[in-house]
Enzyme design. Structure first.
Site, short mmCIF file in Angstrom:
data_model
loop_
_atom_site.label_atom_id
_atom_site.label_comp_id
_atom_site.label_asym_id
_atom_site.label_seq_id
_atom_site.Cartn_x
_atom_site.Cartn_y
_atom_site.Cartn_z
N SER A 54 0.87 -1.18 0.00
CA SER A 54 0.00 0.00 0.00
C SER A 54 0.90 1.23 0.00
CB SER A 54 -0.85 0.02 1.27
OG SER A 54 -1.49 1.27 1.43
N TYR B 255 -1.70 -0.10 10.83
CA TYR B 255 -1.93 -0.47 9.42
C TYR B 255 -0.70 -0.12 8.59
CZ TYR B 255 -3.79 -0.91 4.72
OH TYR B 255 -3.96 -1.28 3.40
P1 NDP Z 1 -11.68 -5.88 0.65
O1 NDP Z 1 -12.13 -5.70 2.05
O2 NDP Z 1 -12.64 -5.55 -0.45
O3 NDP Z 1 -11.17 -7.39 0.45
C1 NDP Z 1 -10.31 -7.98 1.38
C2 NDP Z 1 -10.16 -9.46 1.11
O4 NDP Z 1 -9.24 -9.99 2.08
C3 NDP Z 1 -11.46 -10.22 1.25
O5 NDP Z 1 -11.55 -11.20 0.26
C4 NDP Z 1 -11.33 -10.89 2.61
O6 NDP Z 1 -12.02 -12.15 2.63
C5 NDP Z 1 -9.81 -11.14 2.68
N1 NDP Z 1 -9.38 -11.31 4.06
C6 NDP Z 1 -9.35 -10.38 5.04
N2 NDP Z 1 -8.96 -10.93 6.20
C7 NDP Z 1 -8.75 -12.26 5.94
C8 NDP Z 1 -8.36 -13.38 6.73
N3 NDP Z 1 -8.09 -13.25 8.04
N4 NDP Z 1 -8.26 -14.59 6.14
C9 NDP Z 1 -8.53 -14.71 4.83
N5 NDP Z 1 -8.89 -13.71 4.02
C10 NDP Z 1 -9.02 -12.50 4.58
O7 NDP Z 1 -10.36 -5.02 0.52
P2 NDP Z 1 -9.39 -4.71 -0.73
O8 NDP Z 1 -9.68 -5.56 -1.87
O9 NDP Z 1 -9.37 -3.24 -0.91
O10 NDP Z 1 -7.99 -5.09 -0.07
C11 NDP Z 1 -7.15 -6.11 -0.56
C12 NDP Z 1 -5.72 -5.79 -0.13
O11 NDP Z 1 -5.32 -4.55 -0.71
C13 NDP Z 1 -5.53 -5.64 1.38
O12 NDP Z 1 -4.29 -6.24 1.71
C14 NDP Z 1 -5.46 -4.12 1.57
O13 NDP Z 1 -4.70 -3.78 2.70
C15 NDP Z 1 -4.77 -3.71 0.29
N6 NDP Z 1 -4.97 -2.33 -0.13
C16 NDP Z 1 -6.23 -1.79 -0.28
C17 NDP Z 1 -6.37 -0.49 -0.70
C18 NDP Z 1 -7.70 0.18 -0.83
O14 NDP Z 1 -7.75 1.43 -0.78
N7 NDP Z 1 -8.79 -0.56 -1.02
C19 NDP Z 1 -5.18 0.34 -1.05
C20 NDP Z 1 -3.94 -0.32 -0.83
C21 NDP Z 1 -3.85 -1.61 -0.42
P3 NDP Z 1 -12.93 -12.69 3.84
O15 NDP Z 1 -13.44 -11.51 4.60
O16 NDP Z 1 -13.99 -13.48 3.14
O17 NDP Z 1 -12.01 -13.55 4.62
C1 8X3 Z 2 -5.10 1.57 1.73
C2 8X3 Z 2 -4.76 2.94 1.30
O1 8X3 Z 2 -4.33 5.28 2.13
O2 8X3 Z 2 -6.38 4.20 2.86
O3 8X3 Z 2 -3.96 0.81 1.90
O4 8X3 Z 2 -4.26 3.54 3.76
S1 8X3 Z 2 -4.94 4.03 2.58
#
Ligand code: NDP
Ligand code: 8X3
Length: 253
Positions: free
Chosen positions: A140, A153
């Site tokens: 991120s 985070y």
């Molecule tokens: P979502 O919440 O839409 O999706 C997150 C996914 O992670 C879900 O499929 C969830 O599945 C899975 N997950 C979370 N915890 C667990 C666990 N303990 N075991 C297994 N699976 C898990 O978020 P995003 O798609 O946005 O996020 C995906 C990644 O990208 C994350 O690592 C996030 O930190 C990162 N990210 C996101 C950004 C954003 O602004 N959206 C920006 C930068 C990075 P389930 O709940 O079914 O287990």
């Molecule tokens: C998610 C992006 O800027 O909300 O990783 O932390 S931010």
């Protein structure tokens, strides 16, 4: 035989979009997450939309034994993994350091750092055996620069950045490509999870500008894997046009 991509956290957001993108490109996909109904539904969509197969594995990446049990017990045919996308992760809370909930810190470190390590350790032997493996770690911009109330985070994503660099060094002799992708704000279920179901707070994060989408990130994941096998994108930082860094976003209203 189709290539295989293993995607952690495929029940929503980036992971789900990656599953659909890679299936469209002819990959068989291993989709994982804790929500079984969503995995089953995604498997159905993939197998009815594309001539590809999907294997759904329902486990919590925080639970070390579950991770190894599910991955080691996959049918032999599914162990020919070419690409691992370490995507499962979350932010929990957005509080000042002294006011933050320690359970939130545990959830983020256990999922974003320890979960990623467990899944990697379990999948890497298959990547090595298959030759020309590729790991994409979902970092991120919060792992490049801290922001107020980001504390644990941000720390977890700085750790992902360090793990990507370590993997690249330690797996060099096996010629595994390691790409650390660092997105800025993208509209997924991320903020709904962060704010524990508070839709108003979650929606406010994306008001007044056009954030990245899950499909944008899936496109980049596919792009980095589609380059010739001697080319490795090590780092890829991406924001929407309105965002300059973790704390500066141009909003029109
Ligand atoms: P979502 O919440 O839409 O999706 C997150 C996914 O992670 C879900 O499929 C969830 O599945 C899975 N997950 C979370 N915890 C667990 C666990 N303990 N075991 C297994 N699976 C898990 O978020 P995003 O798609 O946005 O996020 C995906 C990644 O990208 C994350 O690592 C996030 O930190 C990162 N990210 C996101 C950004 C954003 O602004 N959206 C920006 C930068 C990075 P389930 O709940 O079914 O287990
Ligand atoms: C998610 C992006 O800027 O909300 O990783 O932390 S931010």
């Amino acid at each position: 035989m189709a290539k295989i991509v293993f995607i952690s956290g495929a029940t929503a957001g980036f992971g789900k979009a990656c599953a659909l993108r890679f299936a469209k490109e002819g990959y068989d996909v291993i989709i994982t997450g804790r929500r079984k109904e969503r995995l089953d539904e995604l498997k159905k969509i993939i197998e009815s939309s594309f001539p590809q197969k999907a294997l759904a594995l329902c486990f919590d990446v925080q639970k070390r034994k579950q991770v190894f049990k599910h991955i080691n017990n996959m049918p032999e045919d599914w162990k020919r993994i070419n690409i691992l996308i370490n995507n499962a992760g979350l932010a929990a809370g957005r509080d000042l350091f002294d006011e933050a909930d320690i359970d939130d810190w545990d959830a983020m470190i256990d999922t974003n750092v320890k979960g990623l390590l467990y899944v990697s350790k379990a999948v890497i032997p298959f990547l090595i055996a298959g030759k020309n493996g590729h790991i994409i770690n979902m970092g991120s911009i919060a792992g490049k620069e801290v922001y107020e109330r980001g504390n644990a985070y941000c720390a977890s994503k700085f750790a992902v950045d360090a793990i990507s660099k370590s993997m690249r060094l330690d797996l060099l002799r096996h010629q595994v490509r390691v790409t650390n992708i660092s997105p800025g704000a993208a509209e997924t279920e991320f903020s709904l999870v962060r704010f524990k179901g508070d839709e108003e707070k979650a929606n406010a994060m994306y008001k007044g500008y056009k954030p990245l989408t899950a499909e944008d990130i899936a496109e980049l994941c596919f792009y980095v894997t589609s380059l010739p096998s001697h080319v490795c994108i090590n780092e890829l930082e991406v924001t929407c046009l309105a965002q300059a860094n973790t704390y500066t976003t141009f909003k029109s209203h």
